[in-house]
Design a protein around this motif. Structure first.
Motif, PDB file in Angstrom:
ATOM      1  N   LEU A  86      49.464  36.797  23.490  1.00  0.00           N
ATOM      2  CA  LEU A  86      50.126  36.270  22.288  1.00  0.00           C
ATOM      3  C   LEU A  86      50.526  34.795  22.449  1.00  0.00           C
ATOM      4  N   PRO A  87      51.345  34.432  23.482  1.00  0.00           N
ATOM      5  CA  PRO A  87      51.670  33.011  23.652  1.00  0.00           C
ATOM      6  C   PRO A  87      50.457  32.170  24.029  1.00  0.00           C
ATOM      7  N   GLU A  88      49.492  32.780  24.762  1.00  0.00           N
ATOM      8  CA  GLU A  88      48.297  32.017  25.148  1.00  0.00           C
ATOM      9  C   GLU A  88      47.480  31.624  23.921  1.00  0.00           C
ATOM     10  N   ALA A  89      47.373  32.538  22.948  1.00  0.00           N
ATOM     11  CA  ALA A  89      46.636  32.230  21.725  1.00  0.00           C
ATOM     12  C   ALA A  89      47.317  31.118  20.936  1.00  0.00           C
ATOM     13  N   ALA A  90      48.663  31.167  20.890  1.00  0.00           N
ATOM     14  CA  ALA A  90      49.401  30.123  20.167  1.00  0.00           C
ATOM     15  C   ALA A  90      49.233  28.774  20.856  1.00  0.00           C
ATOM     16  N   THR A  91      49.225  28.789  22.207  1.00  0.00           N
ATOM     17  CA  THR A  91      49.051  27.542  22.953  1.00  0.00           C
ATOM     18  C   THR A  91      47.667  26.949  22.712  1.00  0.00           C
ATOM     19  N   MET A  92      46.642  27.821  22.669  1.00  0.00           N
ATOM     20  CA  MET A  92      45.276  27.335  22.414  1.00  0.00           C
ATOM     21  C   MET A  92      45.144  26.745  21.015  1.00  0.00           C
ATOM     22  N   ASP A  93      46.008  27.219  20.081  1.00  0.00           N
ATOM     23  CA  ASP A  93      45.997  26.671  18.723  1.00  0.00           C
ATOM     24  C   ASP A  93      46.772  25.362  18.612  1.00  0.00           C
ATOM     25  N   GLY A  94      47.340  24.900  19.732  1.00  0.00           N
ATOM     26  CA  GLY A  94      48.003  23.608  19.727  1.00  0.00           C
ATOM     27  C   GLY A  94      49.518  23.639  19.740  1.00  0.00           C
ATOM     28  N   ALA A  95      50.124  24.840  19.823  1.00  0.00           N
ATOM     29  CA  ALA A  95      51.585  24.920  19.817  1.00  0.00           C
ATOM     30  C   ALA A  95      52.134  24.542  21.185  1.00  0.00           C
ATOM     31  N   ASN A  96      53.253  23.803  21.200  1.00  0.00           N
ATOM     32  CA  ASN A  96      53.884  23.486  22.479  1.00  0.00           C
ATOM     33  C   ASN A  96      54.824  24.629  22.882  1.00  0.00           C
ATOM     34  N   THR A  97      55.454  24.489  24.052  1.00  0.00           N
ATOM     35  CA  THR A  97      56.286  25.581  24.584  1.00  0.00           C
ATOM     36  C   THR A  97      57.436  25.929  23.641  1.00  0.00           C
ATOM     37  N   PHE A  98      58.085  24.889  23.086  1.00  0.00           N
ATOM     38  CA  PHE A  98      59.212  25.148  22.179  1.00  0.00           C
ATOM     39  C   PHE A  98      58.742  25.893  20.931  1.00  0.00           C
ATOM     40  N   GLN A  99      57.590  25.485  20.379  1.00  0.00           N
ATOM     41  CA  GLN A  99      57.085  26.149  19.178  1.00  0.00           C
ATOM     42  C   GLN A  99      56.677  27.593  19.463  1.00  0.00           C
ATOM     43  N   VAL A 100      56.096  27.843  20.635  1.00  0.00           N
ATOM     44  CA  VAL A 100      55.739  29.213  21.012  1.00  0.00           C
ATOM     45  C   VAL A 100      56.992  30.077  21.116  1.00  0.00           C
ATOM     46  N   LEU A 101      58.015  29.506  21.761  1.00  0.00           N
ATOM     47  CA  LEU A 101      59.266  30.259  21.933  1.00  0.00           C
ATOM     48  C   LEU A 101      59.944  30.500  20.587  1.00  0.00           C
ATOM     49  N   ARG A 102      59.980  29.454  19.747  1.00  0.00           N
ATOM     50  CA  ARG A 102      60.720  29.531  18.479  1.00  0.00           C
ATOM     51  C   ARG A 102      60.015  30.420  17.446  1.00  0.00           C
ATOM     52  N   HIS A 103      58.686  30.284  17.321  1.00  0.00           N
ATOM     53  CA  HIS A 103      57.985  30.963  16.219  1.00  0.00           C
ATOM     54  C   HIS A 103      57.256  32.239  16.639  1.00  0.00           C
ATOM     55  N   ILE A 104      57.000  32.432  17.926  1.00  0.00           N
ATOM     56  CA  ILE A 104      56.236  33.611  18.371  1.00  0.00           C
ATOM     57  C   ILE A 104      57.110  34.575  19.167  1.00  0.00           C
ATOM     58  N   LEU A 105      57.759  34.057  20.222  1.00  0.00           N
ATOM     59  CA  LEU A 105      58.431  34.953  21.162  1.00  0.00           C
ATOM     60  C   LEU A 105      59.804  35.439  20.675  1.00  0.00           C
ATOM     61  N   LEU A 106      60.618  34.523  20.141  1.00  0.00           N
ATOM     62  CA  LEU A 106      61.955  34.949  19.712  1.00  0.00           C
ATOM     63  C   LEU A 106      61.909  35.998  18.597  1.00  0.00           C
ATOM     64  N   PRO A 107      61.032  35.844  17.571  1.00  0.00           N
ATOM     65  CA  PRO A 107      60.945  36.944  16.585  1.00  0.00           C
ATOM     66  C   PRO A 107      60.501  38.259  17.217  1.00  0.00           C
ATOM     67  N   ALA A 108      59.655  38.177  18.252  1.00  0.00           N
ATOM     68  CA  ALA A 108      59.171  39.409  18.894  1.00  0.00           C
ATOM     69  C   ALA A 108      60.267  40.112  19.682  1.00  0.00           C
ATOM     70  N   VAL A 109      61.252  39.357  20.182  1.00  0.00           N
ATOM     71  CA  VAL A 109      62.337  39.973  20.969  1.00  0.00           C
ATOM     72  C   VAL A 109      63.635  40.041  20.171  1.00  0.00           C
ATOM     73  N   SER A 110      63.546  39.971  18.844  1.00  0.00           N
ATOM     74  CA  SER A 110      64.761  39.993  18.022  1.00  0.00           C
ATOM     75  C   SER A 110      65.617  41.248  18.243  1.00  0.00           C
ATOM     76  N   PRO A 111      65.031  42.459  18.478  1.00  0.00           N
ATOM     77  CA  PRO A 111      65.909  43.605  18.789  1.00  0.00           C
ATOM     78  C   PRO A 111      66.747  43.361  20.049  1.00  0.00           C
ATOM     79  N   GLY A 112      66.148  42.701  21.036  1.00  0.00           N
ATOM     80  CA  GLY A 112      66.888  42.393  22.252  1.00  0.00           C
ATOM     81  C   GLY A 112      67.999  41.374  22.001  1.00  0.00           C
ATOM     82  N   LEU A 113      67.730  40.391  21.150  1.00  0.00           N
ATOM     83  CA  LEU A 113      68.755  39.390  20.822  1.00  0.00           C
ATOM     84  C   LEU A 113      69.940  40.052  20.119  1.00  0.00           C
ATOM     85  N   ILE A 114      69.643  41.006  19.216  1.00  0.00           N
ATOM     86  CA  ILE A 114      70.723  41.713  18.511  1.00  0.00           C
ATOM     87  C   ILE A 114      71.534  42.550  19.500  1.00  0.00           C
TER      88      ILE A 114
END
Length: 278
Positions: free
Chosen positions: A170-198
């Motif tokens: 998942l993050p590797e695909a976003a990185t190949m599309d040009g996303a930087n680390t912050f964008q991967v974390l903000r738009h891909i990973l944090l929504p995926a771990v939202s139950p954990g954040l809650i």
């Protein structure tokens, strides 16, 4: 029919244990609300009996003398500061440890586990000296940062288990599309771990709301008292009036009960997801 009966018999011991645990957990809360509506002599005579007349005046006195208006405002600020600091710092740290982005990931995890076992009393005196010199005594936001630091190791270890469950593609695909680390974390990973954040937010929030040792040490002016400190001030004025004390306790725990009832599904889902992935 026979199969269903056998299944019910197999589940009966577990159900009995759950009923006993639920009764043990709910009985003290029920007694607090029951005795909060009695006069002082009624509470002393029989704490288990129902009140002859509902005495709502206990709540008025508890709210007035404990100054819960100011206390709840400070508790909300303290709890909000703690949750915000923990989530903003724990999520990136947990991601780095889960992905082993640094060579010292394992020693850092060992350090975090050791940090969870160190009593905060060891750091109170040097912390107090620094805060006093910086003029931060009775500053609710500064105390929130201390409580956030105490809860950070647990929050990082919990969130790490959620990041471990995300497919690496998942993050590797976003990185190949040009996303930087912050964008991967903000738009891909944090929504995926939202139950954990809650889940982490609720656990840390409850710890901050009920915190006593740090609050009583660093919040010394009456205007900075949290709801917990306000309730404890009742124990001196109303030491012999258990009805008012129970009313104060009921006021203090009511927001926690309401919050848990609202967020219980997300909280339980987050705990289950984290335990499976961890």
């Amino acid at each position: 029919m026979r199969k269903s009966r056998e299944q019910s018999l197999r589940m009966m011991p577990g159900n009995v244990v759950l009923v006993v645990l639920a009764f043990t957990a709910l009985l003290p809360i029920f007694l607090v609300f029951l005795n909060s509506l009695k006069t002082a002599p009624e509470v002393v005579r029989n704490p288990l009996a129902f009140p002859a007349v509902l005495d709502w005046g206990n709540y008025v006195e508890a709210w007035k003398y404990a100054k819960f208006g100011t206390g709840f405002k400070n508790s909300v600020l303290l709890t909000g500061t703690t949750i915000l600091v923990v989530l903003l710092t724990a999520a990136p740290a947990a991601y780095v440890l889960a992905e082993r982005k640094i060579k010292a990931a394992r020693p850092v995890m060992v350090y975090l586990m050791v940090a969870m076992t160190v009593p905060i009393q060891l750091f109170l005196f040097p912390l107090y000296a620094v805060f006093a010199k910086a003029g931060l005594i009775s500053n609710v936001f500064a105390v929130g940062i201390i409580i956030a630091a105490i809860n950070l190791p647990l929050a990082i270890m919990l969130l790490r288990t959620f990041f471990l469950g995300i497919p690496k593609e998942l993050p590797e695909a976003a990185t190949m599309d040009g996303a930087n680390t912050f964008q991967v974390l903000r738009h891909i990973l944090l929504p995926a771990v939202s139950p954990g954040l809650i889940t982490v937010g609720i656990i840390v929030g409850l710890n901050a709301w009920n915190e006593y040792l740090i609050s009583v040490t660093f919040l010394q002016s009456e205007s900075s008292y949290t709801a917990t400190l306000g309730f404890l001030s009742l124990t001196g004025t109303f030491a012999v009036d258990q009805g008012v004390l129970m009313a104060g306790a009921a006021i203090l725990i009511l927001p926690i009960v309401v919050l848990f009832l609202i967020a219980q599904r997300s909280f339980v889902d987050g705990l289950v997801s984290g335990s499976v992935k961890g």
